[in-house]
Design a protein around this motif. Sequence first.
Motif, PDB file in Angstrom:
ATOM      1  N   ARG A  78      41.850  41.796  31.649  1.00 14.48           N
ATOM      2  CA  ARG A  78      40.964  40.632  31.543  1.00 14.48           C
ATOM      3  C   ARG A  78      41.748  39.341  31.411  1.00 14.48           C
ATOM      4  O   ARG A  78      41.336  38.301  31.916  1.00 14.48           O
ATOM      5  CB  ARG A  78      40.002  40.808  30.370  1.00 14.48           C
ATOM      6  CG  ARG A  78      38.616  41.174  30.836  1.00 14.48           C
ATOM      7  CD  ARG A  78      37.603  41.096  29.738  1.00 14.48           C
ATOM      8  NE  ARG A  78      37.921  41.946  28.623  1.00 14.48           N
ATOM      9  CZ  ARG A  78      37.713  43.258  28.599  1.00 14.48           C
ATOM     10  NH1 ARG A  78      37.222  43.855  29.664  1.00 14.48           N
ATOM     11  NH2 ARG A  78      38.005  43.968  27.540  1.00 14.48           N
ATOM     12  N   ASP A  79      42.857  39.387  30.688  1.00 17.37           N
ATOM     13  CA  ASP A  79      43.683  38.187  30.550  1.00 17.37           C
ATOM     14  C   ASP A  79      44.159  37.707  31.917  1.00 17.37           C
ATOM     15  O   ASP A  79      44.138  36.504  32.215  1.00 17.37           O
ATOM     16  CB  ASP A  79      44.882  38.492  29.644  1.00 17.37           C
ATOM     17  CG  ASP A  79      45.755  37.269  29.410  1.00 17.37           C
ATOM     18  OD1 ASP A  79      45.346  36.406  28.608  1.00 17.37           O
ATOM     19  OD2 ASP A  79      46.828  37.174  30.032  1.00 17.37           O
ATOM     20  N   THR A  80      44.560  38.642  32.756  1.00 14.22           N
ATOM     21  CA  THR A  80      45.017  38.288  34.105  1.00 14.22           C
ATOM     22  C   THR A  80      43.870  37.772  34.952  1.00 14.22           C
ATOM     23  O   THR A  80      44.024  36.787  35.696  1.00 14.22           O
ATOM     24  CB  THR A  80      45.669  39.508  34.770  1.00 14.22           C
ATOM     25  OG1 THR A  80      46.785  39.932  33.982  1.00 14.22           O
ATOM     26  CG2 THR A  80      46.154  39.171  36.174  1.00 14.22           C
ATOM     27  N   LEU A  81      42.705  38.396  34.851  1.00 11.77           N
ATOM     28  CA  LEU A  81      41.539  37.924  35.605  1.00 11.77           C
ATOM     29  C   LEU A  81      41.185  36.500  35.210  1.00 11.77           C
ATOM     30  O   LEU A  81      40.961  35.635  36.074  1.00 11.77           O
ATOM     31  CB  LEU A  81      40.354  38.857  35.359  1.00 11.77           C
ATOM     32  CG  LEU A  81      39.043  38.469  36.041  1.00 11.77           C
ATOM     33  CD1 LEU A  81      39.182  38.523  37.552  1.00 11.77           C
ATOM     34  CD2 LEU A  81      37.903  39.376  35.566  1.00 11.77           C
ATOM     35  N   GLY A 117      39.993  28.218  40.311  1.00  6.23           N
ATOM     36  CA  GLY A 117      38.779  27.431  40.191  1.00  6.23           C
ATOM     37  C   GLY A 117      37.568  28.109  40.779  1.00  6.23           C
ATOM     38  O   GLY A 117      36.549  27.472  41.050  1.00  6.23           O
ATOM     39  N   SER A 118      37.670  29.430  40.991  1.00  7.74           N
ATOM     40  CA  SER A 118      36.588  30.169  41.630  1.00  7.74           C
ATOM     41  C   SER A 118      36.030  31.198  40.658  1.00  7.74           C
ATOM     42  O   SER A 118      36.759  31.777  39.850  1.00  7.74           O
ATOM     43  CB  SER A 118      37.113  30.878  42.883  1.00  7.74           C
ATOM     44  OG  SER A 118      36.184  31.823  43.359  1.00  7.74           O
ATOM     45  N   ALA A 119      34.730  31.459  40.780  1.00  8.97           N
ATOM     46  CA  ALA A 119      34.097  32.478  39.952  1.00  8.97           C
ATOM     47  C   ALA A 119      34.206  33.861  40.569  1.00  8.97           C
ATOM     48  O   ALA A 119      33.734  34.838  39.986  1.00  8.97           O
ATOM     49  CB  ALA A 119      32.625  32.129  39.742  1.00  8.97           C
ATOM     50  N   SER A 120      34.836  33.969  41.728  1.00 13.03           N
ATOM     51  CA  SER A 120      34.885  35.271  42.401  1.00 13.03           C
ATOM     52  C   SER A 120      36.248  35.600  42.998  1.00 13.03           C
ATOM     53  O   SER A 120      36.390  36.645  43.653  1.00 13.03           O
ATOM     54  CB  SER A 120      33.837  35.328  43.512  1.00 13.03           C
ATOM     55  OG  SER A 120      34.050  34.282  44.452  1.00 13.03           O
ATOM     56  N   ASP A 162      39.616  44.249  42.214  1.00 10.17           N
ATOM     57  CA  ASP A 162      40.958  44.364  42.789  1.00 10.17           C
ATOM     58  C   ASP A 162      42.014  44.642  41.726  1.00 10.17           C
ATOM     59  O   ASP A 162      43.064  45.221  42.022  1.00 10.17           O
ATOM     60  CB  ASP A 162      41.325  43.084  43.542  1.00 10.17           C
ATOM     61  CG  ASP A 162      40.489  42.876  44.797  1.00 10.17           C
ATOM     62  OD1 ASP A 162      39.825  43.844  45.228  1.00 10.17           O
ATOM     63  OD2 ASP A 162      40.481  41.755  45.325  1.00 10.17           O
ATOM     64  N   LEU A 163      41.756  44.206  40.488  1.00  7.76           N
ATOM     65  CA  LEU A 163      42.753  44.371  39.433  1.00  7.76           C
ATOM     66  C   LEU A 163      42.820  45.797  38.905  1.00  7.76           C
ATOM     67  O   LEU A 163      43.826  46.187  38.301  1.00  7.76           O
ATOM     68  CB  LEU A 163      42.458  43.415  38.274  1.00  7.76           C
ATOM     69  CG  LEU A 163      42.729  41.937  38.546  1.00  7.76           C
ATOM     70  CD1 LEU A 163      42.243  41.088  37.390  1.00  7.76           C
ATOM     71  CD2 LEU A 163      44.218  41.700  38.780  1.00  7.76           C
ATOM     72  N   LEU A 164      41.755  46.582  39.116  1.00 12.32           N
ATOM     73  CA  LEU A 164      41.752  47.936  38.570  1.00 12.32           C
ATOM     74  C   LEU A 164      42.907  48.764  39.123  1.00 12.32           C
ATOM     75  O   LEU A 164      43.463  49.622  38.425  1.00 12.32           O
ATOM     76  CB  LEU A 164      40.414  48.613  38.865  1.00 12.32           C
ATOM     77  CG  LEU A 164      40.185  49.972  38.202  1.00 12.32           C
ATOM     78  CD1 LEU A 164      40.277  49.862  36.684  1.00 12.32           C
ATOM     79  CD2 LEU A 164      38.839  50.545  38.616  1.00 12.32           C
ATOM     80  N   ARG A 165      43.283  48.497  40.354  1.00 11.61           N
ATOM     81  CA  ARG A 165      44.384  49.254  40.968  1.00 11.61           C
ATOM     82  C   ARG A 165      45.695  49.071  40.211  1.00 11.61           C
ATOM     83  O   ARG A 165      46.529  49.985  40.163  1.00 11.61           O
ATOM     84  CB  ARG A 165      44.573  48.808  42.426  1.00 11.61           C
ATOM     85  CG  ARG A 165      45.540  49.683  43.212  1.00 11.61           C
ATOM     86  CD  ARG A 165      45.691  49.216  44.634  1.00 11.61           C
ATOM     87  NE  ARG A 165      46.453  47.964  44.696  1.00 11.61           N
ATOM     88  CZ  ARG A 165      46.830  47.370  45.816  1.00 11.61           C
ATOM     89  NH1 ARG A 165      46.480  47.882  46.986  1.00 11.61           N
ATOM     90  NH2 ARG A 165      47.519  46.242  45.794  1.00 11.61           N
TER      91      ARG A 165
END
Length: 386
Positions: free
Chosen positions: A292-295, A303-306, A312-315
């Motif tokens: 979550r810290d990385t997200l 600057g994007s909500a998506s 993609d980070l789960l990998r």
Amino acid sequence: MQRQVLVQHAHVVPGSGPELPGTDVLCTDGVITAVGAGLAARAAPGCEVIDATGLTVTAGFVDAHRHVWQAPLRGAGADMPMSRYFTEILGAALSSLSAADAGRATRLGADAALNAGITTVFDYSNATLSPAHTDAVVDAFAGSGIRAVVGHGRFDADDVRRLAVRTGRVTGALAVLGPEYGDWDETVAQLAFGRDLGMMVSAHVGGACVRRLHDAGLLGPDLQLVHLNAVTPEDAKLLAASGTAVVVTPTVEAVMGHGASAYERLADAGARPAFGVDVVINNPPDLFEPLRDTLRTMRLRSGSASAPAAADLLRAATLDGARAVGLADVIGTVEVGKRADLLLLHGLGHLRGDRAGAVVSCLTALDVRTVLVDGHVVKRDGRLTT
């Protein structure tokens, strides 16, 4: 006699293709042997059946860098700078560690990892102070049920060779100071020694050494570089091209003054960074926090909500973690032929669509319901079994 476990009626996030609602996972003798709907007919008599209705199944998380022996010191360094860490933790605390202490501390750390859904840990083990310490560390991991790669942190050639021949859930690696904290020629010799034994070699680096390692022909997938906060985009491309394993520990790097995480620079270069907990003196013993810290950090920057997509980070916590510890052919996805290291997560049963992004953005260690390692249930309905 076959040992089988059937996980039924799950929402499977395989990590190697689209998500699979209403899916079963059949595990035989520690290996995933089938993934699909209605697999009960393929189960042998005596098969253990786990009802995963409403649960999300993912591959077990891989913590690609942790000093596991520090588990009893959890919370002891909330405001501890690196200078004090070296003297108080790697100095006073480590020097007082008996072999029995090393075993108990490692077991505590392994249990904390399993409880948080970490099924594999790469232990950069400063605690291998003697052959007796090494045995205690290995025995602790074996007893816990976790999959572990023990990075021997003291260059004792004979003791390292003992680790090199280990197979199964607990295997060996070499953990060295590296060229930025130790002698260059010594690092080259240690890397050659580890490679001759077929072991992964891990080192802490800031990033200044990457070009020199490249020019010397020393980069490669059996070298694991941790942190890399100062790596340049150009040098990140060298790491990607060589397949060098790279690991970031964002939460610890932030609170201990390492600098901004290199995750985005490495990912943009195609280097496939993995995550590590690193130390628990100032950090939770789970991978949900660095995810979550990385997200958050990347979304603030974009600057994007998506962007990036949370899914993609789960990998980075599964397949890329497996790759970073030399086990990409063994674990990291929910697919036939991989070892049965699985998480059953609750809290998302109401979602009709894909869930990988929600695992990253919304879940915590408290949502880890059941954990399998090598097809053995090591956490069931919220409680460790070992």
